[in-house]
Write a protein that holds these residues in place. Structure first.
Motif, PDB file in Angstrom:
ATOM      1  N   LYS A 785      -6.325 -16.528  15.415  1.00 48.51           N
ATOM      2  CA  LYS A 785      -5.352 -16.528  14.325  1.00 48.51           C
ATOM      3  C   LYS A 785      -5.036 -15.090  13.901  1.00 48.51           C
ATOM      4  O   LYS A 785      -3.865 -14.747  13.653  1.00 48.51           O
ATOM      5  N   ASP A 786      -6.068 -14.261  13.848  1.00 51.95           N
ATOM      6  CA  ASP A 786      -5.845 -12.866  13.486  1.00 51.95           C
ATOM      7  C   ASP A 786      -5.052 -12.135  14.571  1.00 51.95           C
ATOM      8  O   ASP A 786      -4.213 -11.273  14.283  1.00 51.95           O
ATOM      9  N   GLU A 787      -5.338 -12.516  15.825  1.00 57.22           N
ATOM     10  CA  GLU A 787      -4.658 -11.879  16.955  1.00 57.22           C
ATOM     11  C   GLU A 787      -3.159 -12.170  16.950  1.00 57.22           C
ATOM     12  O   GLU A 787      -2.336 -11.278  17.195  1.00 57.22           O
ATOM     13  N   LEU A 788      -2.794 -13.426  16.662  1.00 56.71           N
ATOM     14  CA  LEU A 788      -1.388 -13.835  16.770  1.00 56.71           C
ATOM     15  C   LEU A 788      -0.656 -13.864  15.444  1.00 56.71           C
ATOM     16  O   LEU A 788       0.579 -13.877  15.414  1.00 56.71           O
ATOM     17  N   SER A 789      -1.409 -13.961  14.348  1.00 58.00           N
ATOM     18  CA  SER A 789      -0.910 -14.222  12.985  1.00 58.00           C
ATOM     19  C   SER A 789      -0.901 -15.730  12.773  1.00 58.00           C
ATOM     20  O   SER A 789      -0.602 -16.503  13.703  1.00 58.00           O
ATOM     21  N   PRO A 790      -1.253 -16.182  11.550  1.00 55.13           N
ATOM     22  CA  PRO A 790      -1.298 -17.633  11.279  1.00 55.13           C
ATOM     23  C   PRO A 790       0.017 -18.345  11.580  1.00 55.13           C
ATOM     24  O   PRO A 790       0.030 -19.448  12.126  1.00 55.13           O
ATOM     25  N   THR A 791       1.141 -17.707  11.251  1.00 50.02           N
ATOM     26  CA  THR A 791       2.442 -18.364  11.479  1.00 50.02           C
ATOM     27  C   THR A 791       2.692 -18.584  12.951  1.00 50.02           C
ATOM     28  O   THR A 791       3.099 -19.676  13.387  1.00 50.02           O
ATOM     29  N   MET A 792       2.425 -17.542  13.759  1.00 52.28           N
ATOM     30  CA  MET A 792       2.669 -17.674  15.198  1.00 52.28           C
ATOM     31  C   MET A 792       1.702 -18.669  15.815  1.00 52.28           C
ATOM     32  O   MET A 792       2.074 -19.443  16.706  1.00 52.28           O
ATOM     33  N   LEU A 793       0.446 -18.674  15.356  1.00 53.24           N
ATOM     34  CA  LEU A 793      -0.517 -19.609  15.914  1.00 53.24           C
ATOM     35  C   LEU A 793      -0.111 -21.044  15.608  1.00 53.24           C
ATOM     36  O   LEU A 793      -0.249 -21.932  16.461  1.00 53.24           O
ATOM     37  N   ASN A 794       0.388 -21.287  14.399  1.00 56.99           N
ATOM     38  CA  ASN A 794       0.837 -22.642  14.062  1.00 56.99           C
ATOM     39  C   ASN A 794       2.056 -23.047  14.895  1.00 56.99           C
ATOM     40  O   ASN A 794       2.161 -24.194  15.327  1.00 56.99           O
ATOM     41  N   SER A 795       2.964 -22.115  15.111  1.00 58.92           N
ATOM     42  CA  SER A 795       4.118 -22.411  15.967  1.00 58.92           C
ATOM     43  C   SER A 795       3.649 -22.710  17.383  1.00 58.92           C
ATOM     44  O   SER A 795       4.151 -23.647  18.032  1.00 58.92           O
ATOM     45  N   LEU A 796       2.691 -21.904  17.861  1.00 57.84           N
ATOM     46  CA  LEU A 796       2.130 -22.134  19.191  1.00 57.84           C
ATOM     47  C   LEU A 796       1.453 -23.494  19.251  1.00 57.84           C
ATOM     48  O   LEU A 796       1.654 -24.267  20.202  1.00 57.84           O
ATOM     49  N   SER A 797       0.653 -23.806  18.231  1.00 59.74           N
ATOM     50  CA  SER A 797      -0.078 -25.072  18.218  1.00 59.74           C
ATOM     51  C   SER A 797       0.874 -26.252  18.192  1.00 59.74           C
ATOM     52  O   SER A 797       0.668 -27.252  18.901  1.00 59.74           O
ATOM     53  N   ARG A 862      -5.835 -19.912  25.587  1.00 60.51           N
ATOM     54  CA  ARG A 862      -5.508 -19.138  26.784  1.00 60.51           C
ATOM     55  C   ARG A 862      -4.063 -18.657  26.865  1.00 60.51           C
ATOM     56  O   ARG A 862      -3.761 -17.724  27.591  1.00 60.51           O
ATOM     57  N   MET A 863      -3.143 -19.328  26.156  1.00 60.37           N
ATOM     58  CA  MET A 863      -1.727 -18.974  26.308  1.00 60.37           C
ATOM     59  C   MET A 863      -1.494 -17.538  25.855  1.00 60.37           C
ATOM     60  O   MET A 863      -1.935 -17.118  24.790  1.00 60.37           O
ATOM     61  N   GLN A 864      -0.792 -16.773  26.710  1.00 64.76           N
ATOM     62  CA  GLN A 864      -0.498 -15.377  26.418  1.00 64.76           C
ATOM     63  C   GLN A 864       1.003 -15.193  26.203  1.00 64.76           C
ATOM     64  O   GLN A 864       1.819 -15.924  26.754  1.00 64.76           O
ATOM     65  N   PHE A 865       1.349 -14.206  25.405  1.00 65.70           N
ATOM     66  CA  PHE A 865       2.751 -13.894  25.141  1.00 65.70           C
ATOM     67  C   PHE A 865       3.095 -12.565  25.786  1.00 65.70           C
ATOM     68  O   PHE A 865       2.439 -11.548  25.527  1.00 65.70           O
ATOM     69  N   GLY A 866       4.110 -12.589  26.640  1.00 68.91           N
ATOM     70  CA  GLY A 866       4.553 -11.342  27.258  1.00 68.91           C
ATOM     71  C   GLY A 866       5.298 -10.495  26.248  1.00 68.91           C
ATOM     72  O   GLY A 866       5.907 -10.994  25.312  1.00 68.91           O
ATOM     73  N   GLN A 867       5.215  -9.169  26.423  1.00 72.97           N
ATOM     74  CA  GLN A 867       5.902  -8.265  25.505  1.00 72.97           C
ATOM     75  C   GLN A 867       7.180  -7.752  26.147  1.00 72.97           C
ATOM     76  O   GLN A 867       7.215  -7.436  27.333  1.00 72.97           O
ATOM     77  N   THR A 868       8.229  -7.729  25.374  1.00 73.82           N
ATOM     78  CA  THR A 868       9.502  -7.200  25.863  1.00 73.82           C
ATOM     79  C   THR A 868       9.796  -5.880  25.170  1.00 73.82           C
ATOM     80  O   THR A 868       9.478  -5.692  23.998  1.00 73.82           O
ATOM     81  N   GLY A 869      10.382  -4.994  25.922  1.00 73.85           N
ATOM     82  CA  GLY A 869      10.616  -3.678  25.349  1.00 73.85           C
ATOM     83  C   GLY A 869      11.977  -3.479  24.824  1.00 73.85           C
ATOM     84  O   GLY A 869      12.249  -2.451  24.295  1.00 73.85           O
TER      85      GLY A 869
END
Length: 869
Positions: A785-797, A862-869
């Motif tokens: 949750k700290d890694e992704l932020s609570p909002t992003m983790l909930n969206s992911l979940s 395990r799901m990872q998010f790619g970074q775009t520049g």
């Protein structure tokens, strides 16, 4: 004495009298007062406030509500609800099935219960059997609803998602049964709130099902299915379509006559099943060069060959299906005679028919979502239905839906004359007799409606009538575009109409014809204005009332001319005069060309004559070559005809024969009821599973972030418990715990626990080991949750939960299909197939849930998010 006893115990008559006393009379007492109400929307809104804010029930406000609705009908469309229609409206409100004869105005009756129940603010649905009836109902009755300040929607197939949402958000929505069911299934596959069609809150509140017996009984044998393409070779269907032509059809074994079946296969027309004989199996194995047709690796071949035989022997072109100009095989509804584009036979049968016809084979489909009509409509908080024929099926309505039938009295007495059936030896003799009767009726100027059970019969009769010089119209699945106009004018003098299965046609047949529909269609085609635009409706109403201000009213329509108004007046006058002529010669005459397997369909055909006290008559013609008689009737009657030396021109008209026919129909109805009940029993097993999955899915889709997080954490905890139960069983000694296996399983799903001391669990008690492991996983979740932020983790979940549930549910449905197809074989092992099905289905569902929890845990960690520049 028996008549007296019947009257004493006639609950239907008692209920009707009670409704007259408690509802009809008080509503009538308010009629004059309601005529003085200037602002009907405000008066109706006051009732809404009493219900939604004042805590009153619908029953508390039903009297003023019905009185306001009746007044709205009188003002908007010139139709005042009859007293018997008030009875029907109350029955619908109370969740009962209202049986009302054809022509008694069921469309208007429904407005009472729909408008009343709309006061709750949760939406109401009027469910029809086809798009035409839904559109006409929404247009015509929409004027009444809007006069009360209500909104009306039409949820048709071609609407975009946002338009569908708007239609279902209305107070009252008109929709077909199939579109409504598919919208429900699609909503339970939606990935966002915006993709929903039905309301997010209270999606299934109250529904009235029009032609309820057609939808909830006839069509209930086929579940609603949403499919996706499945990977399966289709070319084999062509191969097997050719192969089965080398097989010989035989006769089944008959005790006392034939010890064994003959030929390579036999068919059972009653159940539409195929039975392969030993010689047939050996021939197929030789032709395909396989050792065992029914070995596990060849089960697909055996199934496809069986379907090829069924397609060839049991499904007939122009009766069960048609092939359209694009080469598509379109199913014909056996009860309504309607084509059903988009519907396909399941389990490869549709592909087998396509191969038989030599047209392009569409890919086989895999079930993505499915539900039976029975279980779908039982999801409503309350639903009711209306039809002209339901009493004969009251037991089924009670057993499956918990709804009884109230027979509503007719507004005027029925004076139609129903004659005994005429029974002939052959179809040809029967058809010749039908033509003679049509000629006789036609000579007097009487309109005649001929009901047939198939397109083939309608076209045969059409050829015979043409040869006899009788002008006529044909209505069947090939000519549905002209349906409304053909039926609307079927009551004109000297008119002969052939119609395939009148059930559910939904268009009233008026003696002398329907000038209103002709004028409305003419205005639409020439001026581009719909029949139920207020100005057009006012003009047509004034026309029927012979309003002296007709010209002034008509000129309010943009583009209208005085010449058109004069033509419309002349047409209306001609229709009125023709109405009188048709009445004088005896009204509409109904001819049934064979008995349907359901008595209701016969009654619906008869009911087209004698509406609202009109004169009319009916007679059915039957032959011993008809399917119903051939398969189910008593053979002693045929033997009697032989003994009497009766030829093909001499019919039997006797109650004994009619009794034999009705017994045959009763046997078929019982068989069909058993089929539907078995379908429901099997679907009930899946229904509990579906309710569980859909409820969790809806909570994830619509619930707050906290609920999503709670669901995710619960699944992760269950995953941990599953691993502990497998690798660290409580009953085993700690020395025998499989710590290595536990470590591999946990790290496979939660790689963040790489540093956890798994070996240290061995020194703990089972309870402490569980707490330690759960705590460590919870810490990993917080870190995620700290890694992704609570909002992003909930969206992911939320995304992971929906995607994973859908994938596993789809695979589970496929497994259930396979299980259902093969479960009947358990009977050969003296085991009850249904009990076995429930046991296997439960195990499969539990396994699906376990795998679901494993996958959700893996994806979340395990799901990872790619970074775009």
């Amino acid at each position: 004495m028996f008549r007296v006893l019947n009257k004493l115990f006639d609950n239907n008559q008692r209920d009707v009298q009670q409704i007259v006393k408690t509802i009809v009379q008080p509503v009538n007492a308010l009629e004059e007062e309601m005529m003085g109400v200037e602002d009907l929307p405000a008066a109706f809104a006051a009732l809404r406030t009493r219900v939604q804010e004042g805590g009153e029930s619908l029953d508390d406000v039903i009297i003023p509500a019905f009185a306001l609705i009746r007044e709205a009908g009188r003002r908007s469309i010139g139709k005042r609800h009859y007293d018997v229609q008030l009875i029907g409206g109350y029955a619908l409100h109370k969740g009962r099935i209202a049986e009302m004869r054809t022509g008694e105005g069921k469309t208007l009756v429904a407005t009472l219960a729909l408008a009343l129940n709309s006061l709750q603010g949760r939406g109401c649905h009027l469910v029809t059997v086809n798009d035409y009836l839904a559109r006409v109902g929404a247009d015509e009755m929409g004027l009444l609803y809007r006069t009360l300040g209500l909104t009306v929607g039409l949820a048709s197939r071609e609407l975009q998602p946002a338009q569908k949402q708007a239609a279902y958000a209305c107070d009252i929505t008109y929709v077909t049964n199939s579109e409504l069911g598919f919208d429900y299934l699609r909503d339970n596959m939606a990935q966002s709130r915006e993709a929903l069609s039905l309301r997010a809150e209270h999606p299934l509140n109250f529904a009235i099902v029009d032609e309820v017996d057609s939808i909830l009984i006839d069509e209930a044998r086929t579940p609603l299915i949403i499919s996706g393409a499945a990977e399966k070779a289709t070319d084999l269907y062509y191969v097997y379509a050719k192969l089965i032509r080398r097989l010989q059809k035989g006769e089944p074994a008959v005790p006392g006559e034939r010890a064994e079946a003959t030929g390579d296969y036999t068919i059972d027309e009653k159940t539409k099943q195929v039975h392969m004989n030993e010689s047939g199996i050996a021939k197929i194995e030789r032709l395909l060069s396989i050792p065992d047709l029914f070995s596990p690796e060849n089960m697909d071949k055996a199934h496809m060959i069986t379907q090829a035989v069924r397609a060839n022997e049991l499904y007939k072109r122009e009766k069960d299906y048609i092939v359209n100009a694009e080469g598509e095989v379109i199913i014909i509804d056996e009860f309504t005679g309607r084509s059903m584009p988009g519907r396909r036979y399941g389990e490869g049968l549709h592909q087998a028919i396509e191969a038989k016809e030599g047209v392009k084979i569409e890919n086989e489909n895999q079930t993505l979502a499915t539900i039976t009509y029975q279980n779908f409509f039982r999801l409503y908080n309350k639903f009711s239905g209306m039809t002209g024929t339901a009493k004969t099926e009251e037991k089924e309505f009670l057993d499956i839906y918990g709804s009884d039938v109230l027979v509503i009295p007719t507004n005027r007495d029925v004076i139609r004359k129903d004659s005994e059936d005429l029974v002939y030896r052959s179809k040809l003799g029967k058809y010749n007799a039908v033509v003679e009767e049509v000629k006789e009726m036609h000579a007097t100027g009487r309109p005649v409606l001929i009901g047939t059970a198939s397109i083939v019969t309608s076209e045969q009769l059409s050829e015979l009538l043409t040869a006899a010089g009788v002008k006529h119209s044909v209505l069947n699945a090939k000519f549905e575009a002209q349906e409304a106009s053909i039926i609307a004018q079927a009551g004109r003098s000297n008119t002969v109409t052939i119609a395939t299965n009148m059930a559910g046609r939904g268009t009233d047949i008026k003696l002398g014809g329907d000038a209103e529909s002709i004028i409305g269609a003419s205005i639409e085609s020439s001026l581009g204005l719909g029949r139920y635009v207020p100005e057009v409706e006012a003009f047509i109403t004034a026309l029927s009332r012979k309003d002296p201000q007709i010209v002034e009213i008509g000129m309010q329509i943009p583009g209208m001319t005085e010449e058109f108004i004069g033509q419309a007046q002349q047409l209306h006058s001609e229709t009125v005069a023709d109405h009188e002529r048709v009445q004088q010669v005896g009204g509409l005459h109904i001819i049934g060309t064979e008995r349907h397997e359901s008595r209701r369909i016969d009654n619906q055909l008869r009911g087209r004559a004698g509406r609202q006290g009109d004169p009319g008559s009916s007679r059915f013609y039957v032959s011993f070559e008809d399917d119903l008689m051939r398969l189910f009737a008593n053979e002693r009657v045929v033997s009697m005809m032989d003994r009497l030396g009766m030829d093909d021109t001499q019919p039997i008209e006797a109650k004994m024969v009619t009794g034999a026919i009705e017994k045959a129909q009763a046997r078929v109805e019982d068989r069909n009821f058993s089929t539907r009940k078995q379908l429901l029993e099997f679907d009930n097993v899946m229904s509990k599973q579906r309710d569980t999955v859909y409820a969790q899915r809806r909570e994830v889709l619509l619930g707050p972030d906290e609920a999503v997080e709670e669901s995710t954490e619960g699944m992760i905890a269950d995953f941990v418990d599953m691993q502990l139960a497998q690798y660290l069983p409580i009953e085993a000694n700690a020395d025998s715990w499989d710590i290595e296996g536990l470590q591999a399983a946990i790290l496979d799903a939660v790689p963040q626990m790489e540093g956890f001391d798994f070996e240290g669990l061995r020194a703990m008690s089972p309870a402490d080991a569980q707490n330690a492991l759960l705590g460590a996983v919870a810490d990993s979740f917080d870190a995620r949750k700290d890694e992704l932020s609570p909002t992003m983790l909930n969206s992911l979940s939320r995304y992971v939960l929906l995607q994973t549930v859908d994938q596993h549910w789809k695979e589970h449905l496929h497994g259930m299909d396979v299980l259902r197809q093969g479960i009947g074989l358990r009977g050969y092992g003296q085991r009850d197939p249904f009990t076995e099905y429930k046991f296997e289905a439960t195990n499969m569902f539990n396994e699906m849930i376990d795998n679901l929890k494993i996958d959700v845990t893996k994806f979340v960690f395990r799901m990872q998010f790619g970074q775009t520049g």
